[in-house]
Design a protein around this motif. Structure first.
Motif, PDB file in Angstrom:
ATOM      1  N   GLN A   1       0.835  -1.233   0.000  1.00 28.07           N
ATOM      2  CA  GLN A   1       0.000   0.000   0.000  1.00 28.07           C
ATOM      3  C   GLN A   1       0.862   1.272   0.000  1.00 28.07           C
ATOM      4  N   ASN A   2       2.005   1.192  -0.634  1.00 29.04           N
ATOM      5  CA  ASN A   2       2.909   2.356  -0.700  1.00 29.04           C
ATOM      6  C   ASN A   2       3.266   2.901   0.692  1.00 29.04           C
ATOM      7  N   GLN A   3       3.227   2.033   1.680  1.00 28.85           N
ATOM      8  CA  GLN A   3       3.406   2.460   3.077  1.00 28.85           C
ATOM      9  C   GLN A   3       4.715   1.952   3.674  1.00 28.85           C
ATOM     10  N   ILE A   4       5.467   1.172   2.927  1.00 29.72           N
ATOM     11  CA  ILE A   4       6.660   0.545   3.511  1.00 29.72           C
ATOM     12  C   ILE A   4       7.907   1.298   3.046  1.00 29.72           C
ATOM     13  N   GLU A   5       8.695   1.687   4.019  1.00 28.77           N
ATOM     14  CA  GLU A   5       9.900   2.456   3.717  1.00 28.77           C
ATOM     15  C   GLU A   5      10.817   1.681   2.771  1.00 28.77           C
ATOM     16  N   GLY A   6      11.204   2.313   1.690  1.00 25.32           N
ATOM     17  CA  GLY A   6      12.146   1.681   0.758  1.00 25.32           C
ATOM     18  C   GLY A   6      11.491   0.788  -0.281  1.00 25.32           C
ATOM     19  N   LEU A   7      10.164   0.683  -0.238  1.00 26.49           N
ATOM     20  CA  LEU A   7       9.493  -0.228  -1.173  1.00 26.49           C
ATOM     21  C   LEU A   7       8.266   0.472  -1.779  1.00 26.49           C
ATOM     22  N   SER A   8       8.543   1.518  -2.541  1.00 30.75           N
ATOM     23  CA  SER A   8       7.436   2.269  -3.147  1.00 30.75           C
ATOM     24  C   SER A   8       6.835   1.476  -4.303  1.00 30.75           C
ATOM     25  N   ASP A   9       5.653   1.893  -4.749  1.00 30.50           N
ATOM     26  CA  ASP A   9       4.997   1.241  -5.895  1.00 30.50           C
ATOM     27  C   ASP A   9       5.918   1.212  -7.113  1.00 30.50           C
ATOM     28  N   GLU A  10       6.597   2.323  -7.328  1.00 31.98           N
ATOM     29  CA  GLU A  10       7.455   2.429  -8.510  1.00 31.98           C
ATOM     30  C   GLU A  10       8.641   1.464  -8.417  1.00 31.98           C
ATOM     31  N   ILE A  11       9.220   1.390  -7.229  1.00 33.92           N
ATOM     32  CA  ILE A  11      10.377   0.496  -7.057  1.00 33.92           C
ATOM     33  C   ILE A  11       9.943  -0.962  -7.250  1.00 33.92           C
ATOM     34  N   ILE A  12       8.772  -1.319  -6.712  1.00 30.87           N
ATOM     35  CA  ILE A  12       8.292  -2.689  -6.889  1.00 30.87           C
ATOM     36  C   ILE A  12       8.153  -3.013  -8.382  1.00 30.87           C
ATOM     37  N   GLU A  13       7.550  -2.091  -9.123  1.00 32.22           N
ATOM     38  CA  GLU A  13       7.348  -2.335 -10.556  1.00 32.22           C
ATOM     39  C   GLU A  13       8.691  -2.529 -11.276  1.00 32.22           C
ATOM     40  N   LEU A  14       9.628  -1.636 -11.002  1.00 30.52           N
ATOM     41  CA  LEU A  14      10.925  -1.734 -11.674  1.00 30.52           C
ATOM     42  C   LEU A  14      11.665  -3.013 -11.265  1.00 30.52           C
ATOM     43  N   TYR A  15      11.580  -3.360 -10.001  1.00 31.94           N
ATOM     44  CA  TYR A  15      12.290  -4.530  -9.483  1.00 31.94           C
ATOM     45  C   TYR A  15      11.775  -5.814 -10.143  1.00 31.94           C
ATOM     46  N   ILE A  16      10.472  -5.963 -10.192  1.00 34.67           N
ATOM     47  CA  ILE A  16       9.913  -7.195 -10.763  1.00 34.67           C
ATOM     48  C   ILE A  16      10.203  -7.268 -12.274  1.00 34.67           C
ATOM     49  N   LYS A  17      10.115  -6.141 -12.946  1.00 34.64           N
ATOM     50  CA  LYS A  17      10.442  -6.133 -14.385  1.00 34.64           C
ATOM     51  C   LYS A  17      11.919  -6.462 -14.602  1.00 34.64           C
ATOM     52  N   TYR A  18      12.761  -5.905 -13.747  1.00 36.45           N
ATOM     53  CA  TYR A  18      14.194  -6.176 -13.842  1.00 36.45           C
ATOM     54  C   TYR A  18      14.468  -7.676 -13.643  1.00 36.45           C
ATOM     55  N   LEU A  19      13.854  -8.243 -12.601  1.00 34.42           N
ATOM     56  CA  LEU A  19      14.044  -9.679 -12.337  1.00 34.42           C
ATOM     57  C   LEU A  19      13.576 -10.507 -13.526  1.00 34.42           C
TER      58      LEU A  19
END
Ligand SMILES: [Fe+2]
Ligand SMILES: [Fe+2]
Length: 345
Positions: free
Chosen positions: A270-288
């Protein structure tokens, strides 16, 4: 084309390793580790065996205290991720033997057997975590979330449908879809959850759970490599199955999985966790996903994503000296993971 389970008793099977095939071979089922075709599989077996660990050896008393002090957003994420992992590992423990029935290389059967065992240990570790960290009521709720949370139910059904399609219609194509689904599960589905725990760990919270997750991730990395090896060999041995259309379908499976994992990761945090924004999650999973596709020799889906958006996650998960890529690893680099006192068992 329909394929059949390998015969249990097959005195007319081939001993000659030159005739061995990952699928559709004529195996005797005899495990002869001094007569193997897929040398990587015996090395993989030894690496997997050396990774043996016992969940209850990780102390969780501090986690029980930390859990009470998590923010409600953190606690909700923690519960939902554990719930999803419980489902995935139980599903793997149950389904892997269905795949193994059709794999006709004993050295690879051995690895899938150890994998099945390890998925059971992962399930054991979640039971241990829930017993140690939360109340019996919360534990029960977490065990039920896989079917009560609509988001989770939908995801879990998607994964299971792919496995069941093969069980109901055992064709070569459905086996390949199942192998791809396994590869995706091991290489994509766990990762939003893992990175969430590492985010907590970076803040000094739930460090026992983080240690358990690190052991689990070390195992999952070998599972990922195992299915990478299987897929590569099957492709080499059965080029006729990999038509442009079918290859595109496998890529499409990865695309759907990435979309599911991103929306899942964003839903639980829910965009509430420090260091794990919505955008970072999207980029991370695409990168993986790009990494995973490259390893199979498939065209990547997100060429625009070239940078790891959370490099610190890798250093975190590497603290135990985890090798992230089995096939780039030297044979001699593995070592025993823990000194175990057998007298106490
Ligand atoms: Fe697992
Ligand atoms: Fe796994």
């Amino acid at each position: 084309m329909e394929i059949h389970k390998k015969k249990l008793f097959n005195e007319l099977g081939d001993r000659d390793w030159g005739k061995r095939r990952i699928i559709g071979g004529n195996t005797t089922n005899l495990i002869e580790l001094n007569n193997v075709k897929y040398d990587w599989a015996t090395r993989m077996y030894r690496t997997m065996m050396n990774n043996f660990w016992i969940p209850e050896e990780v102390p969780l008393a501090q986690d029980a205290k930390d859990y009470k002090n998590l923010s409600s957003a953190e606690r909700q994420s923690y519960d939902k991720i554990i719930s999803f992992l419980i489902f995935l590992d139980s599903l793997q423990t149950t389904n892997l033997p269905n795949i193994n029935d059709f794999i006709t290389a004993p050295e690879v059967n051995l690895c899938i057997t150890v994998q099945t065992f390890q998925e059971a240990v992962h399930s054991q570790s979640y039971s241990y975590i829930l017993d140690s960290v939360c109340s019996a009521d919360v534990r029960d709720q977490i065990y039920n979330q896989w079917r009560e949370d609509q988001h989770l139910l939908k995801r879990n059904r998607f994964i299971t449908d792919l496995y069941e399609r093969f069980i109901e219609q055992p064709t070569e194509e459905n086996l390949l879809r199942t192998i791809m689904a396994n590869y995706i599960l091991e290489g994509i589905y766990f990762y939003s959850g893992f990175s969430f725990f590492y985010c907590l760990g970076r803040q000094g919270k739930m460090l026992g759970t983080v240690s358990v997750i690190k052991y689990i991730q070390r195992d999952e990395l070998t599972h990922l490599s195992l299915f990478q090896g299987i897929m590569r060999e099957v492709r080499k041995e059965n080029p006729h199955l990999f038509t442009p259309q079918f290859t595109e379908e496998l890529r499409g499976m990865m695309r759907t999985a990435v979309e599911h994992e991103i929306s899942w990761g964003q839903y639980i945090t829910q965009n509430q966790i420090e260091g794990l924004s919505d955008e970072i999650i999207e980029l991370y999973i695409k990168y993986l996903s790009n990494q995973r596709m490259q390893k199979l020799g498939f065209e990547v889906l997100y060429p625009e994503v070239t940078e790891h958006p959370m490099k610190w996650v890798e250093s975190f998960s590497n603290m135990n000296g985890i090798k992230t890529d089995f096939f780039e690893q030297k044979v001699t680099t593995y070592s025993k993971s823990a000194n175990l006192n057998w007298d106490e068992l």
